[in-house]
Design a protein around this motif. Structure first.
Motif, PDB file in Angstrom:
ATOM      1  N   ILE A 188      34.823  35.336  37.617  1.00  0.00           N
ATOM      2  CA  ILE A 188      34.413  36.669  37.392  1.00  0.00           C
ATOM      3  C   ILE A 188      34.514  37.422  38.688  1.00  0.00           C
ATOM      4  O   ILE A 188      34.062  37.226  39.655  1.00  0.00           O
ATOM      5  CB  ILE A 188      32.731  36.952  36.841  1.00  0.00           C
ATOM      6  CG1 ILE A 188      32.487  36.009  35.777  1.00  0.00           C
ATOM      7  CG2 ILE A 188      32.429  38.257  36.845  1.00  0.00           C
ATOM      8  CD1 ILE A 188      30.912  36.130  35.640  1.00  0.00           C
ATOM      9  N   ILE A 189      35.566  38.367  38.529  1.00  0.00           N
ATOM     10  CA  ILE A 189      36.200  38.983  39.704  1.00  0.00           C
ATOM     11  C   ILE A 189      35.354  40.407  39.674  1.00  0.00           C
ATOM     12  O   ILE A 189      35.475  41.004  38.642  1.00  0.00           O
ATOM     13  CB  ILE A 189      37.547  39.208  39.758  1.00  0.00           C
ATOM     14  CG1 ILE A 189      38.152  38.025  39.612  1.00  0.00           C
ATOM     15  CG2 ILE A 189      37.896  40.004  41.024  1.00  0.00           C
ATOM     16  CD1 ILE A 189      37.926  36.803  40.405  1.00  0.00           C
ATOM     17  N   VAL A 386      39.371  32.879  46.648  1.00  0.00           N
ATOM     18  CA  VAL A 386      39.084  34.493  46.241  1.00  0.00           C
ATOM     19  C   VAL A 386      38.208  34.630  45.224  1.00  0.00           C
ATOM     20  O   VAL A 386      37.196  35.490  45.065  1.00  0.00           O
ATOM     21  CB  VAL A 386      40.108  35.423  46.610  1.00  0.00           C
ATOM     22  CG1 VAL A 386      39.675  36.930  46.191  1.00  0.00           C
ATOM     23  CG2 VAL A 386      40.794  35.380  47.957  1.00  0.00           C
ATOM     24  N   ALA A 387      38.913  34.023  44.112  1.00  0.00           N
ATOM     25  CA  ALA A 387      38.127  34.241  42.822  1.00  0.00           C
ATOM     26  C   ALA A 387      37.026  33.612  42.716  1.00  0.00           C
ATOM     27  O   ALA A 387      36.086  34.013  42.035  1.00  0.00           O
ATOM     28  CB  ALA A 387      39.303  33.528  41.698  1.00  0.00           C
ATOM     29  N   ARG A 388      36.883  32.549  43.512  1.00  0.00           N
ATOM     30  CA  ARG A 388      35.430  31.665  43.463  1.00  0.00           C
ATOM     31  C   ARG A 388      34.431  32.393  44.130  1.00  0.00           C
ATOM     32  O   ARG A 388      33.283  32.374  43.744  1.00  0.00           O
ATOM     33  CB  ARG A 388      35.791  30.318  43.972  1.00  0.00           C
ATOM     34  CG  ARG A 388      34.543  29.368  44.169  1.00  0.00           C
ATOM     35  CD  ARG A 388      34.861  27.961  44.497  1.00  0.00           C
ATOM     36  NE  ARG A 388      35.538  27.773  45.839  1.00  0.00           N
ATOM     37  CZ  ARG A 388      34.586  27.768  46.937  1.00  0.00           C
ATOM     38  NH1 ARG A 388      33.473  27.752  46.935  1.00  0.00           N
ATOM     39  NH2 ARG A 388      35.308  27.407  48.210  1.00  0.00           N
ATOM     40  N   ILE A 389      34.775  32.938  45.329  1.00  0.00           N
ATOM     41  CA  ILE A 389      33.699  33.543  46.304  1.00  0.00           C
ATOM     42  C   ILE A 389      33.528  34.871  46.397  1.00  0.00           C
ATOM     43  O   ILE A 389      32.597  35.574  47.110  1.00  0.00           O
ATOM     44  CB  ILE A 389      33.664  32.788  47.538  1.00  0.00           C
ATOM     45  CG1 ILE A 389      34.948  33.435  48.305  1.00  0.00           C
ATOM     46  CG2 ILE A 389      33.566  31.033  47.383  1.00  0.00           C
ATOM     47  CD1 ILE A 389      35.167  32.839  49.776  1.00  0.00           C
ATOM     48  N   SER A 390      34.462  35.727  45.840  1.00  0.00           N
ATOM     49  CA  SER A 390      34.535  37.076  46.096  1.00  0.00           C
ATOM     50  C   SER A 390      33.428  37.997  45.664  1.00  0.00           C
ATOM     51  O   SER A 390      33.341  39.202  46.013  1.00  0.00           O
ATOM     52  CB  SER A 390      35.942  37.887  45.995  1.00  0.00           C
ATOM     53  OG  SER A 390      36.148  37.668  44.365  1.00  0.00           O
ATOM     54  N   HIS A 391      32.596  37.523  44.506  1.00  0.00           N
ATOM     55  CA  HIS A 391      31.754  38.249  44.055  1.00  0.00           C
ATOM     56  C   HIS A 391      30.515  38.269  44.963  1.00  0.00           C
ATOM     57  O   HIS A 391      29.530  39.087  44.882  1.00  0.00           O
ATOM     58  CB  HIS A 391      31.233  37.603  42.927  1.00  0.00           C
ATOM     59  CG  HIS A 391      30.663  36.411  43.133  1.00  0.00           C
ATOM     60  ND1 HIS A 391      31.156  35.192  42.971  1.00  0.00           N
ATOM     61  CD2 HIS A 391      29.212  35.936  42.765  1.00  0.00           C
ATOM     62  CE1 HIS A 391      30.342  34.103  42.897  1.00  0.00           C
ATOM     63  NE2 HIS A 391      29.152  34.667  42.872  1.00  0.00           N
ATOM     64  N   VAL A 439      44.417  39.270  43.622  1.00  0.00           N
ATOM     65  CA  VAL A 439      42.970  39.049  42.932  1.00  0.00           C
ATOM     66  C   VAL A 439      41.891  40.000  43.165  1.00  0.00           C
ATOM     67  O   VAL A 439      41.127  40.326  42.574  1.00  0.00           O
ATOM     68  CB  VAL A 439      42.450  37.568  43.333  1.00  0.00           C
ATOM     69  CG1 VAL A 439      40.917  37.308  42.800  1.00  0.00           C
ATOM     70  CG2 VAL A 439      43.224  36.426  43.304  1.00  0.00           C
ATOM     71  N   LEU A 440      41.792  40.484  44.407  1.00  0.00           N
ATOM     72  CA  LEU A 440      40.851  41.467  44.901  1.00  0.00           C
ATOM     73  C   LEU A 440      41.497  42.823  45.392  1.00  0.00           C
ATOM     74  O   LEU A 440      41.542  42.744  46.649  1.00  0.00           O
ATOM     75  CB  LEU A 440      39.943  40.543  45.918  1.00  0.00           C
ATOM     76  CG  LEU A 440      38.425  41.523  46.159  1.00  0.00           C
ATOM     77  CD1 LEU A 440      37.614  41.323  44.722  1.00  0.00           C
ATOM     78  CD2 LEU A 440      37.871  40.639  47.330  1.00  0.00           C
TER      79      LEU A 440
END
Length: 791
Positions: A188-189, A386-391, A439-440
Motif C-alpha cells: 500500500i503506497i 520503497v513499496a515495503r516501508i515508505s508508508h 514508486v513514491l
C-alpha cells in the motif's frame, strides 16, 4: 499459509558437517550452536571460522502439504541462492535486500515434500562476478578483509568494516512460507498532502484477484476498483491528529484498514507533512527537515545492524536500542548504507518512538558496477524496498548512498580514469533515484551522503557550506577536539571518536590476561588501523594517564564523550545555520572498540549518558573564544521557555564564586546569546560551572584547559546504596570537585545517569535498574582523580 520457518538441517558441500539449522537464522550461528566452530566473538576466533564463507552450504527440510496451488514467499534470502522444491529449481536469487514470491504449484506434491536452499559461497561468488566485469570495480580494502563485497547485493559490512567482524554471513533473516493462491492485498503506497485543517491521503493499493477494495482511515471510508493490479483513491481527513517527532508532540498512529472479498490488510499511519528543505542561501546551500511546517533540529546517531550475525537479532533487543536513542533525547537515526534495510517491525518501532529515519540505500564506500544486469537488480531492489516501508511516518530522508562520491577519489583506477568511473557512478545513482520516484513521486531524495547537493561532486568532508557533511578530521587526521569548532556544517550526518567498550562487554570476549591495549585479542577487536594508538595518544593530550586497564577503559569513554559533546554543543549553538547532528555511531554489531555510544547488547557507554544531557531539547552551551566564553541558549522544544542562567567559577577544592547571571527567553527557531564570561574572570585553577533553572533545568562544567593541567584533589567520594523495591538508589557526595563521577556494575542493567561532575554540598542520586530484578549488583565508583592518581 504454511510457515516453513523452524527446524532445517544444514550441510556443507563436502558432506563433512550436518547440523540443525533454525530459519530464520544464519549459518555461522547454527554451526556455533552445534559445536562445529567456537564462538566467533571470543578472543581471535574470527580468523579460525572464516572458512565457513568459502564453501557452499545446503539447507533442507521436509513438510506435508495438500498439493493445492501456492506461492513460495521468501524475505531476506542471503544471498546467492538456489531454491529447489522436490528437486525442481523454483528460484535463483542474488539479492538479500528483496522479497521473493514465486508460483510453485507445478512443483508441489500432495503429501510429503522436500525443500532445499543452496547457498553459494559469497567469497567465491563475489570474486567470480568481479572477474566478469567489463572493467575493474574497486572496493575499499580497509573495510573489506574479505574482498569484493561490492559485487553482491547483501550487507556490505558482512565482509568486514572498520568496526565489524568479517565472516561473510549467509542464511535467511525474514519469512519463508507457502501462501495458497487466492485474493491478496499487497503493498500500500501512501502519499500525504497537508493544508490548513485537512490531510489529503492518497492510496495506491496493490491487489491480486480482487475487483475492488475498500479503505477506512480516521472514520473516512472509500471503495475503488482494482485496475491492472492497483486500486487508487484519495481520502480527505478533516482536522487530522498529527504525528510528531519525539519531543515535539505525540506519536499518534491511525489504523488504515483495507478489505476486499474476504481478505484484509492493516497499516499504522502517522499523519504528518515531512519535508527535506535544501535551498541555496548566502552561505551555500541549506539542509534540514521540516515536520508539519516546523523546522526540526535533528539530534541523533547512525544506526548499523544490531548484530553481525542476523540470527542473533531480536525484536526486544532492537527495541531496547531504539528506546535508548529516544531516552537520550534523540529524534533521528540514520540507517547507514552498508548494512541492511531493516524489517517492517523496525520502522514500526521508530514510528511509535518518534524517531525520524534517514534511510540510505544500501551502497557504501566502494564503487559499484553499472552493467545492465546489475542496474536491473538495483532497480528491482529499490522499488521493492520503497513499496515495503515508505508508508511509515518516521521516513524523513531517502539517500542514494554512503560516501560513494568521495570513493571516486580513493582508488588509483578511478583517479586515473575519473570520467569512466564518474559516469559509472552517475548511472547507478540515477537508477536509484528513478526507481524511488517511480514508486513514491515527490519523495525526499538526497543523492549521497555527504553531498553538497544535486549533481555536486565536491569535498563534503571539508567544505561546510552546503548540504550534509561528514567531518572526520578529528579522528582520522588526529586533530584536537577544538577543531570541531572550526567548521560550521549545515547538517553533520557523520562524525565520531572511538572508545573501548565497557568492562562488562570486554569480559565477553577477553580473559583477564588480555586486559592490555597491545594484546593480540584487543587488537583483533579494534578494526580501525591505528585506533588503539589514537585513543592512547589523545589521552596523553587531555588527561594524566590512567593507573590501570579498567581506568583506561573508563577514561577512553570520558574522552569520547568530550569529543562528541564539543562538536554537538558548538553546532547546536549555530542553529538555524546548522540543522542537525548525527554522530557515528549509535550501536555495535559485536563487542569491539568503536565509535558507538551503546555497547554490543545495549549497555550505555558514558557517551550515551553524556548525549542524554548534550542532546537535551533545552540547554545552555559555552562557546569559547580568545576573549572568553559566550553562553548560548538552545531550545528545540515546541514552545518558548524562560530560564535563569548562572555562571560560577569552581576551584579544585569545590568552592565556587558568582561570575554572572541572566534571565532570558529561549525561542524555538534559533540559538540565542545569554551572557559572556571574560577569560580572565577565571583563575588558573578554576573551571566554569553553568546552571540554568526555570522552565527547564540543567547544568554543565566547562574546563578551559585540558584536564591534565589541573591539580585535582582527592574527591573523598562517599556513596549510600539502598534497594527501593527493584531499583537500586545510590546517593553520592564529594569533598572536592569531582569530574565525571561514574558508577559501574558487572550486572547488566540501566543507570539513570553517569559521568556527572559533582561539587561539595551538592550530592547526586543515581538509580540502577538491573535487567534481572533478583540480581544483587556490586558497584564500582570512578572519578577523574581516582582514575589517574589511584585510590
Amino acid at each position: 499459509m504454511l510457515d516453513l520457518a523452524g527446524g532445517w538441517t544444514l550441510s556443507d558441500e563436502s558432506g563433512a558437517y550436518v547440523v540443525p539449522f533454525d530459519l530464520p537464522g544464519d549459518g555461522i550461528t547454527a554451526l556455533h550452536r552445534a559445536g562445529v566452530i567456537p564462538d566467533p566473538y571470543w578472543g581471535r576466533n574470527e580468523y579460525d571460522v572464516r572458512w565457513v564463507s568459502e564453501r557452499d552450504w545446503v539447507a533442507r527440510r521436509s513438510f506435508a502439504h495438500d498439493g493445492s496451488a501456492a506461492d513460495l514467499v521468501i524475505d531476506g534470502l542471503d544471498t546467492v541462492a538456489e531454491v529447489r522444491l522436490n528437486g525442481v529449481l523454483v528460484l535463483s536469487a542474488a539479492n538479500a535486500h528483496r522479497r521473493w514470491r514465486v508460483d510453485v504449484a507445478a512443483a508441489l506434491h500432495r503429501g510429503d515434500n522436500e525443500i532445499e536452499i543452496l547457498f553459494r559461497s559469497p567469497v567465491r561468488e563475489a570474486a567470480a562476478r568481479q572477474a566478469a566485469m567489463p572493467f575493474y570495480i574497486p572496493y575499499q580494502q580497509v573495510n573489506g578483509p574479505i574482498p569484493h563485497a561490492n559485487m553482491l547485493r547483501k550487507q556490505q559490512c558482512d565482509f568486514g568494516w572498520d568496526w565489524n567482524i568479517a565472516l561473510g554471513v549467509f542464511g535467511l533473516w525474514g519469512v519463508i512460507q507457502l501462501e495458497p493462491h487466492g485474493p491478496r492485498i499487497g503493498d500500500i503506497i501512501i502519499t500525504q498532502a497537508h493544508r490548513a485543517g485537512e490531510a489529503e491521503v492518497t492510496l495506491a493499493i496493490h491487489a491480486d484477484g480482487l475487483a475492488e477494495v475498500t479503505a477506512t482511515l480516521c472514520g473516512v471510508t472509500q471503495t475503488a476498483p482494482v485496475r491492472a493490479g492497483v486500486a487508487r483513491m484519495t481520502l480527505m481527513i478533516a482536522d487530522p491528529v498529527l504525528w510528531w517527532p519525539s519531543g515535539l508532540g505525540a506519536q499518534v498512529l491511525h489504523a488504515l484498514t483495507v478489505t476486499g472479498a474476504g481478505v484484509s490488510a492493516t497499516r499504522k499511519i502517522g499523519l504528518r507533512d515531512m519535508r527535506l528543505v535544501s535551498e541555496p542561501d548566502a552561505a551555500g546551500r541549506s539542509f534540514g527537515v521540516q515536520v508539519n511546517g516546523r523546522a526540526v533540529f535533528a539530534r541523533g546517531a547512525n544506526w548499523i545492524p544490531a548484530d553481525a550475525l542476523h540470527g542473533r537479532i531480536t525484536q526486544d533487543g532492537v527495541r531496547g536500542l531504539l528506546q535508548s536513542a529516544r531516552d537520550a533525547n534523540m529524534n533521528m537515526i540514520r540507517v547507514w548504507g552498508g548494512g541492511r534495510y531493516e524489517p517492517d517491525w523496525f520502522y514500526d518501532l521508530c514510528d511509535e518512538l518518534g524517531l525520524m529515519v534517514w534511510q540510505d540505500f544500501m551502497f557504501a564506500c566502494h564503487l559499484y558496477p553499472s552493467t545492465p544486469e546489475f542496474l536491473a537488480e538495483v532497480d528491482a531492489e529499490v522499488r521493492d524496498v520503497v513499496a515495503r516501508i515508505s508508508h511509515h511516518a518516521c521516513m524523513a530522508v531517502w539517500c542514494g548512498d554512503n560516501e560513494l562520491i568521495g570513493a571516486l577519489t580513493w582508488f588509483p583506477e578511478s583517479r586515473k580514469d575519473r570520467d569512466r568511473y564518474l559516469v559509472n557512478y552517475d548511472r547507478l545513482n540515477r537508477t536509484i533515484e528513478a526507481a524511488l520516484h517511480s514508486v513514491l513521486p515527490g519523495a525526499n531524495w538526497w543523492p549521497s551522503s555527504p553531498s553538497p547537493g544535486p549533481l555536486a561532486f565536491g569535498d563534503a568532508w571539508h567544505d561546510d557550506s552546503s548540504g550534509d557533511m561528514h567531518f572526520w578530521s578529528v579522528w582520522h587526521e588526529g586533530r584536537d577536539f577544538d577543531h570541531y569548532r572550526d567548521v560550521s556544517p549545515r547538517f553533520c550526518s557523520e562524525f565520531g571518536f572511538q572508545s573501548y567498550p565497557s568492562m562488562q562487554t570486554i569480559r565477553k570476549f577477553a580473559a583477564p590476561e588480555d586486559f592490555n591495549i597491545a594484546a593480540p585479542v584487543m587488537e583483533s577487536h579494534q578494526k580501525n588501523g591505528g585506533g588503539n594508538a589514537r585513543i592512547a595518544e589523545t589521552m596523553f593530550r587531555y588527561f594524566r594517564f590512567p593507573v590501570d586497564f579498567p581506568n583506561f577503559v573508563y577514561l577512553s569513554q570520558v574522552q569520547q564523550g568530550l569529543a562528541i559533546k564539543t562538536a554537538v554543543t558548538h553546532w547546536r549553538s549555530l542553529k538555524p545555520h546548522c540543522q542537525g547532528t548525527l554522530y557515528w555511531q549509535l550501536n555495535d554489531t559485536w563487542p569491539v572498540c568503536s565509535w558507538s555510544g551503546l555497547d554490543h547488547g545495549g549497555n550505555w557507554k558514558l557517551l550515551h549518558h553524556m548525549a542524554q544531557r548534550f542532546f537535551a531539547p533545552v540547554t545552555v552551551v559555552a562557546v569559547p573564544s580568545a576573549e572568553g566564553f559566550a553562553l548560548r541558549g538552545i531550545n528545540d522544544g515546541p514552545e518558548a521557555v524562560r530560564v535563569t542562567v548562572t555562571a560560577r567559577a569552581a576551584a579544585m577544592d569545590g568552592t565556587t564564586r558568582m561570575l554572572a547571571e541572566a534571565a532570558v527567553t529561549l525561542p524555538t527557531d534559533a540559538a540565542v546569546p545569554v551572557l559572556t564570561v571574560a577569560r580572565d574572570a577565571l583563575g588558573p585553577d578554576e573551571v566554569l560551572a553553568v546552571i540554568w533553572t526555570g522552565d527547564a533545568e540543567g547544568g554543565d562544567v566547562h574546563a578551559p584547559k585540558p584536564w591534565k593541567a589541573y591539580d585535582l584533589l582527592p574527591s573523598g567520594l562517599k556513596a549510600e546504596v539502598y534497594l527501593d523495591v527493584s531499583i537500586w538508589k545510590i546517593t553520592i557526595s564529594v569533598n572536592a570537585l569531582a569530574p565525571f563521577v561514574t558508577v559501574e556494575s558487572e550486572v547488566s542493567g540501566r543507570f539513570s545517569t553517569n559521568a556527572v561532575s559533582l561539587l561539595p554540598g551538592h550530592p547526586a542520586t543515581i538509580t540502577f535498574t538491573p535487567d534481572d530484578a533478583s540480581a544483587t549488583p556490586g558497584f564500582t565508583f570512578r572519578d577523574l582523580h581516582s582514575a589517574t592518581y589511584g585510590g
